[in-house]
Design a protein around this motif. Sequence first.
Motif, mmCIF file in Angstrom:
data_model
loop_
_atom_site.group_PDB
_atom_site.id
_atom_site.type_symbol
_atom_site.label_atom_id
_atom_site.label_comp_id
_atom_site.label_asym_id
_atom_site.label_seq_id
_atom_site.Cartn_x
_atom_site.Cartn_y
_atom_site.Cartn_z
ATOM 1 N N SER A 1 -15.929 -17.546 -14.794
ATOM 2 C CA SER A 1 -17.038 -16.917 -14.071
ATOM 3 C C SER A 1 -17.061 -17.483 -12.666
ATOM 4 O O SER A 1 -16.575 -18.588 -12.427
ATOM 5 C CB SER A 1 -18.369 -17.159 -14.784
ATOM 6 O OG SER A 1 -18.697 -18.529 -14.748
ATOM 7 N N LEU A 2 -17.612 -16.738 -11.748
ATOM 8 C CA LEU A 2 -17.728 -17.191 -10.365
ATOM 9 C C LEU A 2 -18.807 -18.255 -10.290
ATOM 10 O O LEU A 2 -19.934 -18.043 -10.745
ATOM 11 C CB LEU A 2 -18.069 -16.015 -9.447
ATOM 12 C CG LEU A 2 -18.180 -16.331 -7.965
ATOM 13 C CD1 LEU A 2 -16.851 -16.853 -7.413
ATOM 14 C CD2 LEU A 2 -18.606 -15.082 -7.207
ATOM 15 N N ASN A 3 -18.479 -19.410 -9.737
ATOM 16 C CA ASN A 3 -19.424 -20.516 -9.641
ATOM 17 C C ASN A 3 -20.107 -20.539 -8.289
ATOM 18 O O ASN A 3 -21.329 -20.553 -8.203
ATOM 19 C CB ASN A 3 -18.705 -21.845 -9.897
ATOM 20 C CG ASN A 3 -19.623 -23.028 -9.782
ATOM 21 O OD1 ASN A 3 -19.843 -23.526 -8.677
ATOM 22 N ND2 ASN A 3 -20.160 -23.474 -10.902
ATOM 23 N N HIS A 4 -19.332 -20.585 -7.213
ATOM 24 C CA HIS A 4 -19.947 -20.612 -5.888
ATOM 25 C C HIS A 4 -18.991 -20.066 -4.837
ATOM 26 O O HIS A 4 -17.790 -19.964 -5.062
ATOM 27 C CB HIS A 4 -20.400 -22.028 -5.501
ATOM 28 C CG HIS A 4 -19.300 -22.972 -5.170
ATOM 29 N ND1 HIS A 4 -18.682 -23.752 -6.136
ATOM 30 C CD2 HIS A 4 -18.689 -23.273 -3.997
ATOM 31 C CE1 HIS A 4 -17.756 -24.493 -5.563
ATOM 32 N NE2 HIS A 4 -17.731 -24.222 -4.265
ATOM 33 N N ILE A 5 -19.585 -19.750 -3.706
ATOM 34 C CA ILE A 5 -18.859 -19.336 -2.514
ATOM 35 C C ILE A 5 -19.227 -20.336 -1.434
ATOM 36 O O ILE A 5 -20.403 -20.680 -1.282
ATOM 37 C CB ILE A 5 -19.268 -17.911 -2.089
ATOM 38 C CG1 ILE A 5 -18.905 -16.907 -3.193
ATOM 39 C CG2 ILE A 5 -18.626 -17.540 -0.769
ATOM 40 C CD1 ILE A 5 -19.574 -15.570 -3.035
ATOM 41 N N SER A 6 -18.251 -20.819 -0.706
ATOM 42 C CA SER A 6 -18.505 -21.767 0.379
ATOM 43 C C SER A 6 -18.347 -21.068 1.718
ATOM 44 O O SER A 6 -17.452 -20.235 1.892
ATOM 45 C CB SER A 6 -17.524 -22.938 0.318
ATOM 46 O OG SER A 6 -17.733 -23.696 -0.833
ATOM 47 N N ARG A 7 -19.205 -21.436 2.642
ATOM 48 C CA ARG A 7 -19.140 -20.948 4.010
ATOM 49 C C ARG A 7 -19.311 -22.136 4.939
ATOM 50 O O ARG A 7 -20.185 -22.965 4.729
ATOM 51 C CB ARG A 7 -20.236 -19.913 4.312
ATOM 52 C CG ARG A 7 -20.024 -18.591 3.622
ATOM 53 C CD ARG A 7 -18.858 -17.902 4.247
ATOM 54 N NE ARG A 7 -18.721 -16.561 3.754
ATOM 55 C CZ ARG A 7 -17.547 -15.989 3.539
ATOM 56 N NH1 ARG A 7 -16.447 -16.631 3.745
ATOM 57 N NH2 ARG A 7 -17.484 -14.762 3.106
ATOM 58 N N GLU A 8 -18.481 -22.214 5.967
ATOM 59 C CA GLU A 8 -18.625 -23.243 6.982
ATOM 60 C C GLU A 8 -19.606 -22.776 8.044
ATOM 61 O O GLU A 8 -19.745 -21.575 8.281
ATOM 62 C CB GLU A 8 -17.292 -23.511 7.677
ATOM 63 C CG GLU A 8 -16.271 -24.226 6.875
ATOM 64 C CD GLU A 8 -15.055 -24.509 7.729
ATOM 65 O OE1 GLU A 8 -14.471 -23.552 8.275
ATOM 66 O OE2 GLU A 8 -14.708 -25.695 7.843
#
Length: 142
Positions: free
Chosen positions: A7-14
């Motif tokens: 499953s998708l856990n997280h998306i990171s953005r700088e």
Amino acid sequence: MAAEGVSLNHISRESTDIQRLAQFYQEIFGFEQVETPDFGDFKVVWLRLPSSSLYLHLIERNPTNNLPEGPWSATSPIIDPSFLPRGHHLCFSVSNFESVLQTLKDKGIETFQRSLPDGKIKQVFFFDPEGNGLEIASREDS
């Protein structure tokens, strides 16, 4: 053997300003700030979409890394959201499409709208404050 139970856990953005970016995602999508570990040498804000297991990790940009920036930046002059349907973007489905669209307009955010060929799903494309491509799609039942 392929991974199981994925499953998708997280998306990171700088971001150069993670508080500004956090406020944007809270105001537009309703993310909530959650407890965030102290990483010491850089700042991070963790957000969670209520009633979901989707997290957004906003990470202070490292000025010395060579990772590419968002679709528009000092090194990329493309700031037109009409390029996003075929470009890198994240999509969130919403049940109140017209209301969210009005919020974007009220905030002066430049958008590009279209519908899928069958007309059932509306789409709006735009950029977050760091130049990351975003899409909001109406749910079929909205």
